[in-house]
Design an enzyme around this catalytic site. Sequence first.
Site, PDB file in Angstrom:
ATOM      1  CD  GLU A  70     -54.824  33.867  28.746  1.00 41.47           C
ATOM      2  OE1 GLU A  70     -53.902  34.648  28.800  1.00 41.47           O
ATOM      3  OE2 GLU A  70     -55.031  32.828  29.613  1.00 41.47           O
ATOM      4  CE  LYS A  92     -38.976  30.149  29.768  1.00 42.09           C
ATOM      5  NZ  LYS A  92     -40.212  31.078  29.464  1.00 42.09           N
ATOM      6  CB  SER A 138      10.201  16.285  52.619  1.00 37.90           C
ATOM      7  OG  SER A 138       9.562  16.631  53.806  1.00 37.90           O
ATOM      8  NE  ARG A 176     -39.389  38.524  26.344  1.00 45.86           N
ATOM      9  CZ  ARG A 176     -40.124  38.926  27.550  1.00 45.86           C
ATOM     10  NH1 ARG A 176     -41.124  38.206  27.723  1.00 45.86           N
ATOM     11  NH2 ARG A 176     -39.624  39.979  28.366  1.00 45.86           N
TER      12      ARG A 176
END
Length: 448
Positions: A155, A25, A406, A18
């Site tokens: 269940e 997952k 620099s 899903r």
Amino acid sequence: MSYKSIAVVILAAGQGSRMQSDLPKVLHRLGGVPLVGHALNAAHSLEPEQIIVVAGHGAEAVTKAVGKLDPDARIVLQSEQLGTGHAVRQALPELEGFEGKVIVLYGDTPFIGEDTLAALASHHADVVVLGFEANDPGRYGRLVVTERGLEKIVEYKDADEATRQIALVNSGVMALEAGLLRQLLPRLSNSNASGEYYLTDLVALARAEGHRADVVTCDEDETLGINTRAELAAAEAAFQTRARHAALENGVSLSDPATVWFSLDTAIGRDAVIGQNVVFGPGVTVESGAEILPFCHLEGCHVSAGATVGPFARLRPGAELGGDVHVGNFVEIKNSVLDEGVKVGHLTYLGDAHIGEATNIGAGTITCNYDGVSKHKTEIGPRAFIGSDTMLVAPVRVGADAVTGSGSVITEDIPDGGLAIARTRQVTKPGLGIRLMQALRMKKTEKR
């Protein structure tokens, strides 16, 4: 609280169809880490003797992820997904000789609290099931409880209408004695509507043998399981809300809490100040009194007391900031140590470097640490002054109190107190600038 010996089995074998993803997952991220990382974190709160993760779909990726999260966890394979009972049975060889309590957790249920796990671990019953009063019991398995404790778990697919009216439902989390687990698992049957071996059937089997089963309850929020992208997003929102609240309760100032994002292991000391739109990736520690200004991203780093970071700064893994360090806007630091009092104002990249205390790094400085094959280190001594737009080509060492001009490209070591200027001499052609611009404009007009 002390417990008898504990082993934890984490079920992480499901595909999670899903989620509409090729990724297993349990590897989808919540709070900066895979879902299974939350289960591992919860398991460690019990100080277990061993943790066993049952992998199945995407087992190679799950094994790799678990190895990074917890190198001591053992991985077992469920090659066929034949139910929770079948999954736990795959862990039995790893539990051989273990005498204690086994707690079964789920890799996609990230919010089980430490107090709840402690209640499961310390309960005296032979089998203990974690249940909750569901606002909408839906298709959860129902817990049938009498004065003698938990009678059975039914269940939804196998329940009659009267049983479906029960609001106390099964979370799936269970604790039971290891010896009893070894005894009963082989006796599970798949004679049910799904043709699977239900772990929940252990309750009835244990009761038939004269063992006591019971229920520990928790808030429904703790049992939230992740099955869809929408549920993952909702879980992330819930996680962040909890993390923000915890930070505030622990004395951290959040300028705009709703815009600060935490990871599971984010650690921030009291009196630290966190600006808006700050993101903490995994592995961040911020000490007391430090300040993270808005729009910063931190991951795998340590910020010491009194340091300030940002705005718009990025600290990558291996960044170590000493006390009173200042890292300004659009600065990126990776795998580098900045000693106390270092200032890196803006527009700079420091990678694979060690910067001595009280050194000033000018704008636009870059440590050129990668030659296309290997990384090399830059060392800068204390109190050095690095001029703006200096390129430090590693490996290179800049001594204490040294200075770079620099725009210099530094390719050789600079001794303590030395000044290095490495740039081409400026050539000026009087009047040529305006003539060049006129010629360019004329060419552009001709093209039109």
